[in-house]
Design a protein around this motif. Sequence first.
Motif, PDB file in Angstrom:
ATOM      1  N   MET A   1       0.847  -1.189   0.000  1.00  0.00           N
ATOM      2  CA  MET A   1       0.000   0.000   0.000  1.00  0.00           C
ATOM      3  C   MET A   1       0.888   1.247   0.000  1.00  0.00           C
ATOM      4  SD  MET A   1      -3.337   0.461   2.386  1.00  0.00           S
ATOM      5  CE  MET A   1      -2.480   0.547   3.960  1.00  0.00           C
ATOM      6  N   TYR A  26     -10.381  13.290  22.203  1.00  0.00           N
ATOM      7  CA  TYR A  26     -10.296  13.076  23.645  1.00  0.00           C
ATOM      8  C   TYR A  26     -11.344  13.973  24.297  1.00  0.00           C
ATOM      9  CZ  TYR A  26      -8.048  12.372  28.170  1.00  0.00           C
ATOM     10  OH  TYR A  26      -7.774  12.025  29.461  1.00  0.00           O
ATOM     11  N   LEU A  42     -13.068   4.807  25.295  1.00  0.00           N
ATOM     12  CA  LEU A  42     -11.863   3.983  25.426  1.00  0.00           C
ATOM     13  C   LEU A  42     -11.847   2.807  24.462  1.00  0.00           C
ATOM     14  CD1 LEU A  42     -11.316   3.590  29.289  1.00  0.00           C
ATOM     15  CD2 LEU A  42      -9.988   5.005  27.699  1.00  0.00           C
ATOM     16  N   ARG A  63       7.151  12.089  11.013  1.00  0.00           N
ATOM     17  CA  ARG A  63       6.533  11.864  12.325  1.00  0.00           C
ATOM     18  C   ARG A  63       5.260  12.693  12.528  1.00  0.00           C
ATOM     19  NH1 ARG A  63       9.404   8.543  15.414  1.00  0.00           N
ATOM     20  NH2 ARG A  63       8.346   9.119  17.325  1.00  0.00           N
ATOM     21  N   TRP A  65       1.176  13.303  12.274  1.00  0.00           N
ATOM     22  CA  TRP A  65      -0.107  12.601  12.221  1.00  0.00           C
ATOM     23  C   TRP A  65      -0.990  13.243  11.160  1.00  0.00           C
ATOM     24  CZ3 TRP A  65      -1.865   8.342  14.883  1.00  0.00           C
ATOM     25  CH2 TRP A  65      -1.039   7.867  15.908  1.00  0.00           C
TER      26      TRP A  65
ATOM     27  N   ASP B 149      -1.093  -4.730  -2.787  1.00  0.00           N
ATOM     28  CA  ASP B 149      -1.796  -3.451  -2.802  1.00  0.00           C
ATOM     29  C   ASP B 149      -0.900  -2.343  -3.327  1.00  0.00           C
ATOM     30  OD1 ASP B 149      -4.023  -4.545  -1.640  1.00  0.00           O
ATOM     31  OD2 ASP B 149      -3.270  -4.230   0.382  1.00  0.00           O
ATOM     32  N   GLY B 150      -1.514  -1.390  -3.996  1.00  0.00           N
ATOM     33  CA  GLY B 150      -0.769  -0.237  -4.463  1.00  0.00           C
ATOM     34  C   GLY B 150       0.133  -0.592  -5.630  1.00  0.00           C
ATOM     35  N   ARG B 166       7.278  -0.875  -8.020  1.00  0.00           N
ATOM     36  CA  ARG B 166       6.071  -0.070  -7.920  1.00  0.00           C
ATOM     37  C   ARG B 166       5.722   0.431  -9.313  1.00  0.00           C
ATOM     38  NH1 ARG B 166       2.945  -0.072  -3.336  1.00  0.00           N
ATOM     39  NH2 ARG B 166       4.408   0.145  -1.641  1.00  0.00           N
ATOM     40  N   ARG B 243      -8.531  -1.112 -11.707  1.00  0.00           N
ATOM     41  CA  ARG B 243      -8.161   0.270 -11.958  1.00  0.00           C
ATOM     42  C   ARG B 243      -6.802   0.379 -12.654  1.00  0.00           C
ATOM     43  NH1 ARG B 243      -5.980   3.954  -8.523  1.00  0.00           N
ATOM     44  NH2 ARG B 243      -5.858   2.291  -6.992  1.00  0.00           N
ATOM     45  N   ALA B 459      -4.902   6.012  28.469  1.00  0.00           N
ATOM     46  CA  ALA B 459      -6.202   6.572  28.838  1.00  0.00           C
ATOM     47  C   ALA B 459      -7.028   5.565  29.625  1.00  0.00           C
ATOM     48  CB  ALA B 459      -6.957   7.018  27.584  1.00  0.00           C
ATOM     49  N   ASP B 460      -6.748   4.283  29.455  1.00  0.00           N
ATOM     50  CA  ASP B 460      -7.516   3.267  30.189  1.00  0.00           C
ATOM     51  C   ASP B 460      -7.014   3.092  31.618  1.00  0.00           C
ATOM     52  OD1 ASP B 460      -5.151   1.920  29.851  1.00  0.00           O
ATOM     53  OD2 ASP B 460      -5.987   0.316  28.600  1.00  0.00           O
ATOM     54  N   ALA B 487      11.301   4.811  22.488  1.00  0.00           N
ATOM     55  CA  ALA B 487      10.690   5.274  21.237  1.00  0.00           C
ATOM     56  C   ALA B 487       9.180   5.399  21.410  1.00  0.00           C
ATOM     57  CB  ALA B 487      11.019   4.316  20.098  1.00  0.00           C
ATOM     58  N   LEU B 490       8.302   8.615  23.394  1.00  0.00           N
ATOM     59  CA  LEU B 490       8.423   9.810  22.560  1.00  0.00           C
ATOM     60  C   LEU B 490       7.230   9.892  21.598  1.00  0.00           C
ATOM     61  CD1 LEU B 490      10.053  12.281  21.639  1.00  0.00           C
ATOM     62  CD2 LEU B 490      11.214  10.799  19.990  1.00  0.00           C
ATOM     63  N   ALA B 491       6.880   8.757  20.980  1.00  0.00           N
ATOM     64  CA  ALA B 491       5.752   8.743  20.042  1.00  0.00           C
ATOM     65  C   ALA B 491       4.447   9.105  20.761  1.00  0.00           C
ATOM     66  CB  ALA B 491       5.636   7.370  19.382  1.00  0.00           C
ATOM     67  N   GLU B 494       4.404  12.836  21.378  1.00  0.00           N
ATOM     68  CA  GLU B 494       4.171  13.530  20.102  1.00  0.00           C
ATOM     69  C   GLU B 494       2.715  13.425  19.677  1.00  0.00           C
ATOM     70  OE1 GLU B 494       6.978  11.500  17.578  1.00  0.00           O
ATOM     71  OE2 GLU B 494       8.355  13.196  17.615  1.00  0.00           O
ATOM     72  N   GLU B 495       2.140  12.228  19.881  1.00  0.00           N
ATOM     73  CA  GLU B 495       0.762  12.024  19.449  1.00  0.00           C
ATOM     74  C   GLU B 495      -0.188  12.975  20.178  1.00  0.00           C
ATOM     75  OE1 GLU B 495      -0.693   8.028  19.782  1.00  0.00           O
ATOM     76  OE2 GLU B 495      -2.759   8.644  19.357  1.00  0.00           O
ATOM     77  N   TRP B 496      -0.047  13.065  21.495  1.00  0.00           N
ATOM     78  CA  TRP B 496      -0.935  13.960  22.248  1.00  0.00           C
ATOM     79  C   TRP B 496      -0.727  15.401  21.830  1.00  0.00           C
ATOM     80  CZ3 TRP B 496      -5.064  12.567  24.924  1.00  0.00           C
ATOM     81  CH2 TRP B 496      -5.169  11.228  25.342  1.00  0.00           C
ATOM     82  N   GLN B 498       0.408  16.603  18.997  1.00  0.00           N
ATOM     83  CA  GLN B 498      -0.042  16.920  17.636  1.00  0.00           C
ATOM     84  C   GLN B 498      -1.541  16.797  17.470  1.00  0.00           C
ATOM     85  OE1 GLN B 498       1.843  15.025  14.267  1.00  0.00           O
ATOM     86  NE2 GLN B 498       3.754  14.873  15.378  1.00  0.00           N
ATOM     87  N   GLU B 500      -4.162  16.223  19.959  1.00  0.00           N
ATOM     88  CA  GLU B 500      -5.150  16.693  20.923  1.00  0.00           C
ATOM     89  C   GLU B 500      -4.834  18.080  21.472  1.00  0.00           C
ATOM     90  OE1 GLU B 500      -7.965  15.348  21.417  1.00  0.00           O
ATOM     91  OE2 GLU B 500      -7.703  13.324  20.652  1.00  0.00           O
ATOM     92  N   VAL B 639      -4.015  12.059  31.814  1.00  0.00           N
ATOM     93  CA  VAL B 639      -4.431  10.909  31.005  1.00  0.00           C
ATOM     94  C   VAL B 639      -4.493   9.664  31.897  1.00  0.00           C
ATOM     95  CG1 VAL B 639      -3.777   9.387  29.105  1.00  0.00           C
ATOM     96  CG2 VAL B 639      -3.557  11.866  28.859  1.00  0.00           C
TER      97      VAL B 639
END
Lengths: 79, 751
Positions: A1, A26, A42, A63, A65, B149-150, B166, B243, B459-460, B487, B490-491, B494-496, B498, B500, B639
């Motif tokens: 993909m 959230y 959740l 990196r 999102w 795929d792809g 590809r 396709r 969160a749980d 790692a 850090l991820a 970053e997720e929160w 970016q 939230e 959290v």
Amino acid sequence: MLIPCPWCGERDELEFSYGGEAGVPYPADPAALTDGEWAAYLFVRANPKGPFRERWVHAHGCRRWFDLTRDTATHEILG
Amino acid sequence: MRFSFAGVEYEGREGETLAAALVRNGVLGGFRSPYRDRPRGVFSDGEEEPNALVRVGDEPLARATLVELEEGLVAEPVAGKGRLEPPRRERRYDSMHAHCDVLVVGAGPAGRAAAAAGGGDVILAELGRCAPLDGVRVLERTAVVGLYDGNLAVAVERGRRLWRIRARRIVLATGAVERPTLFEDNDRPGVMLAGAFKRYGRPAGATPVSGGFTPRVQLWRQAGGRLRWDDRVGAPVPDGELRAVACAGSVTGEGLPDAPPFALPDGEEGRIFVDLERDATVADVRRAVAAGLRSVEHVKRYTTIGTGPGQGRTSGVLATRVAAELLGVHPGELGTTTARPPYLPVPFALLAGRNRGPLFDPVRVTPLHERHVELGAVFEDVGQWKRPRYYPRSGEEMDAAVLRECAAVRERVGMQDVSTLGKIDVQGPDAAELLDRLYTNLISTLPVGMCRYGVMCRADGMVFDDGVVMRLGEGRFLCTTTTGNAAAVLAWMEEWLQTEWPELRVWLASVTEQWAAVAVAGPDAREFLQPLTGVALDAASFPFMAIREGEVVGIPARVCRVSFSGELAFEVWVDGRRGHELWRALEGAGGATPYGTEAMHVLRAEKAYPIVGQDTDGTVTPQDLGMDWVVSKKKGHFVGKRSFDRPDTSRADRKQLVAVLPADPDELLPEGAQLVADPDVPPPVPMLGHVTSSYRSAALGRTFALALVRGGRGRVGETVHAPLEDRVVPAVLAEPVLYDPEGRRRDGRPA
């Protein structure tokens, strides 16, 4: 993909990590939710066959999102 | 050129395949069938060959029709199944990546025409030899084995090089394969497909047969294409459109001759072969149908037709036609089997390419690694890191070394390389706010120059990671993480940030490898370290959880008073490039015993400090670990907080961390051992929990363990049982902190 990263362009899926259904924010005030509402946040996610709005992160690239729509049956990326 | 087959030498010609050379030398037999041991011979001249399988060198199962002759080639016939043996010499496999506008598979007339039509950057892949084509990148002797795929095509060149291509568009010009016909003893040597018979020059003694042609639709199917039964060619052909994948030439059925009429022949059905690779006959299909099987998928599973290395290339359509005839239905009603990659067998070693041995996964070592090696350390893998587990002295077993290292830290002073800890630099005006939201405890109240132990939950509400947060400035923090989780943490941050809380002005950077760190721990740590640094180490000037900047052995350093053993301890952090120098100077000062991760584990377990991922498994809350104190009651939100009010997280019978003391102080419980209240009740025996950590303790003079036990804190003092393979071990549950529960050793040797 091939996944179109909005920052880097099309890249192989190996460079990405999956983040599940998009558009599940959230809760602004978790304390205000009932146990049922909190549990739904959740644990409950949509799992359609067909187009699905979902989150990805370009983990081995920029990196960042982002969201995209993918057909879960054909893996076609619809935008 | 000379070659040998089954121990006999023959004359071969340049560019000939082994099968062609055998036939030309009059060898029409020479092979055996896999299950019934019937004589067989070369049947085709392509990749569909079911009989002429050979071992050539280290290649255990090659088709003689695809083996190109080389001077001195030695081939042995193989009856259906090759045997994998260790290679005599390591083969090196390569892989290549390519992108193109058009990939054409198959260089027959349709394929060459499609490639010549262009459309940008064109790659033409052909299983056999192929003449060059202007403006086209030709990959000959290349089998396209998978479409993903792809529009990712995976191809194998000469069995040695894996291509990942590809393509914007793929044209399948894979052609058609000739079908055998059915008659009694249709498997005898000399019976061969008519096309092969012609191309082999009509060998004397051979019998050509043809039951029509079957389009090679496997790649079309892999790409997700549909099929329809075509009565004229007597086989399924591609249907509908995809396709970015198209078919051209005889794979579509166009241009193929009409199939001869099909009828079940007379004769002994057990000798009319449908699948030569599986020795399966019309009698087998009749048995399957009589057993009530109706779809070709089911007939395939019952008879094994199409499950050999050829995957039904010559047998699949035949089996469908036979079953349809027996059932009195149209073959199109029986469905088709699913074609999955690979189209041809591919060795795993080829897929692995060079990513094997030391290149399989990166190895990470700290700047002090060389010295650990010189000291004779035994290493353990922690994530990708190599960490010294213990440092055996000559003749010392692991148990003895670990007891000695533990005793050194408890009684004098030890030193450990802790450079592998994950380190994340968190900066920005809102850094404290971010950390308040991610850690269960308050970070924003931490004064500059101090550090604090922190736990992060998902969160749980389940523990995700723990570590020490240092405050280096108003808006600057350094968070340590567990070695294996750096790692992921850090991820997570970053997720929160970016997704939230993009309004928070915070920047994150991994600085794990920028720092080398050595922990100096033990009641004599202060006396050991003080002569080596200008930083005042006395308890009044350097309190617990404080951070000081200064020089240690002349190297600019950050010193933190944190302890993972319960003893007085200082972590000395320096520029990673000077870590080796620091360690050597500390060693040179004399008196500090190097200790490894095993001693560290024992020491922390004596204090019931949990290891995330060992004492936790994603179902454990801080409260389950007995660490209610790390969960802020003051903070409005972080959290995981909401989940602590869920009925499930407040159950009284949740598994809680407790210590376990085997009745026999020499008995070491295996980690993972289940604990039960009464081993004598009839099964199923209710499980109370399981052992998460288990060690021999020098300080306690006995073995001990940590365990997660249902309602464990309420069971302290109770006897439980660990049913092991050959015996049942009784043990008593205890309060988790077994060593210095009052924490009197934190500031040094108690008066």
